[in-house]
Design a protein around this motif. Structure first.
Motif, PDB file in Angstrom:
ATOM      1  N   ARG A 144     -22.032  36.113  45.534  1.00 56.49           N
ATOM      2  CA  ARG A 144     -23.524  35.645  44.986  1.00 56.49           C
ATOM      3  C   ARG A 144     -24.073  34.568  46.067  1.00 56.49           C
ATOM      4  NH1 ARG A 144     -20.137  35.158  39.563  1.00 56.49           N
ATOM      5  NH2 ARG A 144     -20.322  37.281  38.676  1.00 56.49           N
ATOM      6  N   GLY A 156     -33.532  40.531  39.052  1.00 55.32           N
ATOM      7  CA  GLY A 156     -32.160  40.975  39.132  1.00 55.32           C
ATOM      8  C   GLY A 156     -31.126  40.464  38.452  1.00 55.32           C
ATOM      9  N   GLU A 157     -29.924  40.587  38.784  1.00 58.23           N
ATOM     10  CA  GLU A 157     -28.665  40.237  37.938  1.00 58.23           C
ATOM     11  C   GLU A 157     -28.664  38.654  37.973  1.00 58.23           C
ATOM     12  OE1 GLU A 157     -24.904  42.087  38.723  1.00 58.23           O
ATOM     13  OE2 GLU A 157     -26.083  43.878  39.462  1.00 58.23           O
ATOM     14  N   GLN A 158     -28.049  38.172  36.823  1.00 55.96           N
ATOM     15  CA  GLN A 158     -27.768  36.750  36.431  1.00 55.96           C
ATOM     16  C   GLN A 158     -26.317  36.590  36.128  1.00 55.96           C
ATOM     17  OE1 GLN A 158     -30.716  34.511  33.945  1.00 55.96           O
ATOM     18  NE2 GLN A 158     -31.708  36.672  33.427  1.00 55.96           N
ATOM     19  N   ASN A 159     -25.996  35.162  36.685  1.00 56.29           N
ATOM     20  CA  ASN A 159     -24.752  34.591  36.195  1.00 56.29           C
ATOM     21  C   ASN A 159     -25.369  33.154  35.820  1.00 56.29           C
ATOM     22  OD1 ASN A 159     -22.442  32.916  37.637  1.00 56.29           O
ATOM     23  ND2 ASN A 159     -21.879  34.579  36.768  1.00 56.29           N
ATOM     24  N   HIS A 163     -30.413  33.610  38.403  1.00 55.53           N
ATOM     25  CA  HIS A 163     -30.523  34.826  39.334  1.00 55.53           C
ATOM     26  C   HIS A 163     -29.906  34.809  40.475  1.00 55.53           C
ATOM     27  CE1 HIS A 163     -33.295  37.155  36.521  1.00 55.53           C
ATOM     28  NE2 HIS A 163     -33.946  36.100  36.336  1.00 55.53           N
ATOM     29  N   LYS A 166     -27.059  39.626  45.747  1.00 51.35           N
ATOM     30  CA  LYS A 166     -25.877  40.251  45.634  1.00 51.35           C
ATOM     31  C   LYS A 166     -25.448  40.463  47.226  1.00 51.35           C
ATOM     32  CE  LYS A 166     -24.962  43.647  43.118  1.00 51.35           C
ATOM     33  NZ  LYS A 166     -24.890  45.144  42.079  1.00 51.35           N
TER      34      LYS A 166
END
Length: 410
Positions: A144, A156-159, A163, A166
């Motif tokens: 990330r 997009g994806e989150q953690n 955001h 990748k």
């Protein structure tokens, strides 16, 4: 602490001998402490309300876990380096800067890493990433990288509510290793960064061309070649706004109600190289190239984009892969060593009034735990002598052999 202790003693004063904690408390203990009695952590008289906190040196934990309280002397708790950097940079303009912007993550209790109070567990990588995310080392281990600050890129994806881009994860992450496999509790308590180094587990294979060069093994950290990428931020801008509606013009991710933050440039490519404290070639990156502006009643206060510090750090990207870059990605590649020729500049922070001729030149910048690579040394390593040419050809031949195999008829 004394008052809290007295309140607990008074609260339990009416209890008769043989009274059980469960008569009043409905907590169910699970996890590794499931078989322990309440008093083993909370004291014989039940006078320790929170046995895990920095305020009482984790008195409920140290009875079994000797020296566990030393974690509160570690950088994760003291944040000394970050505080000292702020004192040298943004706190020159705003003495409350650290308290306003940097207090989100520091260890104050064993539970910060070990879960709920009655369900203690060993932390895994995702636990560490509660704090080690964004520009901090840790996110990269799982592949990330921070996105640009503009709201248009917040997708997009989150953690942990952020955001991310990748990227290729670290090979150790891919095989299921956790942070704690290298960063053990014992090493953290001892104030060390890591318990195991690469060569504690890996023996360099002398048949690998890069390993056959003595100067590589003698003078370089393994990660200098094996880090696949490095998250880098060039120019970090904090803008303090007071009673200013034009704060809304900054289309960036908001951090708090006093400041907006943005950056000049973010990159995720091969790390820049310098020398670390051991004098070995190591990845380096900006800790922060710190700029500050202040707006009050929609008017600038003092100079805009004040350059307060331009400090780099030697560090270890957690993006290890088996392969490496090609020879000419270092040899005769001056920007990789902060020696970018002026005529090769694309980004011109000097023309934007940012006080540096280039982000990839050492003038006006420093490394706090090492030094920039000397020009004379770079010139020596860039001489393409006969030995270099032979190894370069051998390297390309290894690629050709792989292609021959991959293209062979089945």
């Amino acid at each position: 602490m004394v008052a809290a202790h007295a309140e607990l003693v008074q609260a339990h004063a009416h209890l008769t001998a043989g009274a059980a904690c469960q008569d009043c408390h409905d907590h169910v203990v699970s996890g590794v402490h499931a078989k322990l009695g309440c008093r083993e952590c909370h004291g014989v008289a039940g006078n320790v309300a929170d046995p895990t906190t920095i305020d009482n040196n984790a008195v409920g934990c140290t009875g079994c876990h000797e020296q566990a309280e030393r974690i509160f002397d570690h950088a994760m708790s003291t944040r000394v380096a970050e505080q000292e950097f702020c004192q040298r940079s943004w706190s020159q303009a705003d003495p409350q800067f650290f308290d306003t912007n940097c207090m989100g993550c520091h260890v104050t209790s064993c539970l910060d890493c070990h879960g709920e109070g009655h369900a203690i567990d060993r932390p895994d990588t995702e636990t560490c990433l509660q704090c080690h995310n964004g520009y901090f080392v840790g996110w990269d281990f799982s592949g990330r990288a921070p996105r640009e600050d503009s709201v248009r890129y917040q997708r997009g994806e989150q953690n942990h509510e952020q955001h991310y881009l990748k990227m290729r994860p670290d090979v150790h992450s891919e095989v299921g290793m956790d942070c704690g496999d290298c960063h053990t509790m014992e090493s953290l308590q001892a104030g060390q960064v890591v318990a195991s180094r690469c060569i504690d587990c890996h023996d360099p294979d002398p048949t690998v061309i890069e390993h056959s060069v003595a100067a590589h093994l003698d003078n370089m950290e393994c990660v200098s070649c094996h880090a696949a990428w490095s998250a880098q931020e060039y120019g970090t801008f904090y803008i303090k706004t007071t009673d200013s509606s034009n704060r809304n013009y900054f289309r960036v991710r908001q951090t708090n109600d006093q400041y907006v933050k943005s950056s000049y440039l973010k990159r995720q490519n091969s790390p820049i190289l310098g020398l670390n404290e051991r004098g070995r070639v190591s990845p380096i990156r900006p800790q922060f190239i710190a700029y500050y502006s202040e707006i009050e009643n929609n008017q600038p206060v003092g100079d805009e984009n004040r350059l307060l510090a331009a400090e780099w750090k030697a560090y270890t990207p957690h993006t290890i892969r088996r392969g490496t870059v090609m020879c000419d990605s270092c040899h005769n590649e001056p920007r990789r060593f902060m020696l970018q020729p002026e005529e090769k500049r694309i980004y011109r922070p000097d023309r934007d009034g940012l006080g540096l001729s280039s982000f990839w030149r050492p003038e006006g910048q420093l490394i706090v735990n090492g030094s920039f690579y000397p020009l004379e040394r770079f010139q020596r390593m860039s001489r393409r002598d006969r030995n270099y040419a032979e190894l370069y050809v051998r390297k390309w031949q290894t690629f050709l052999k792989k292609d021959e195999t991959s293209s062979a008829p089945q």
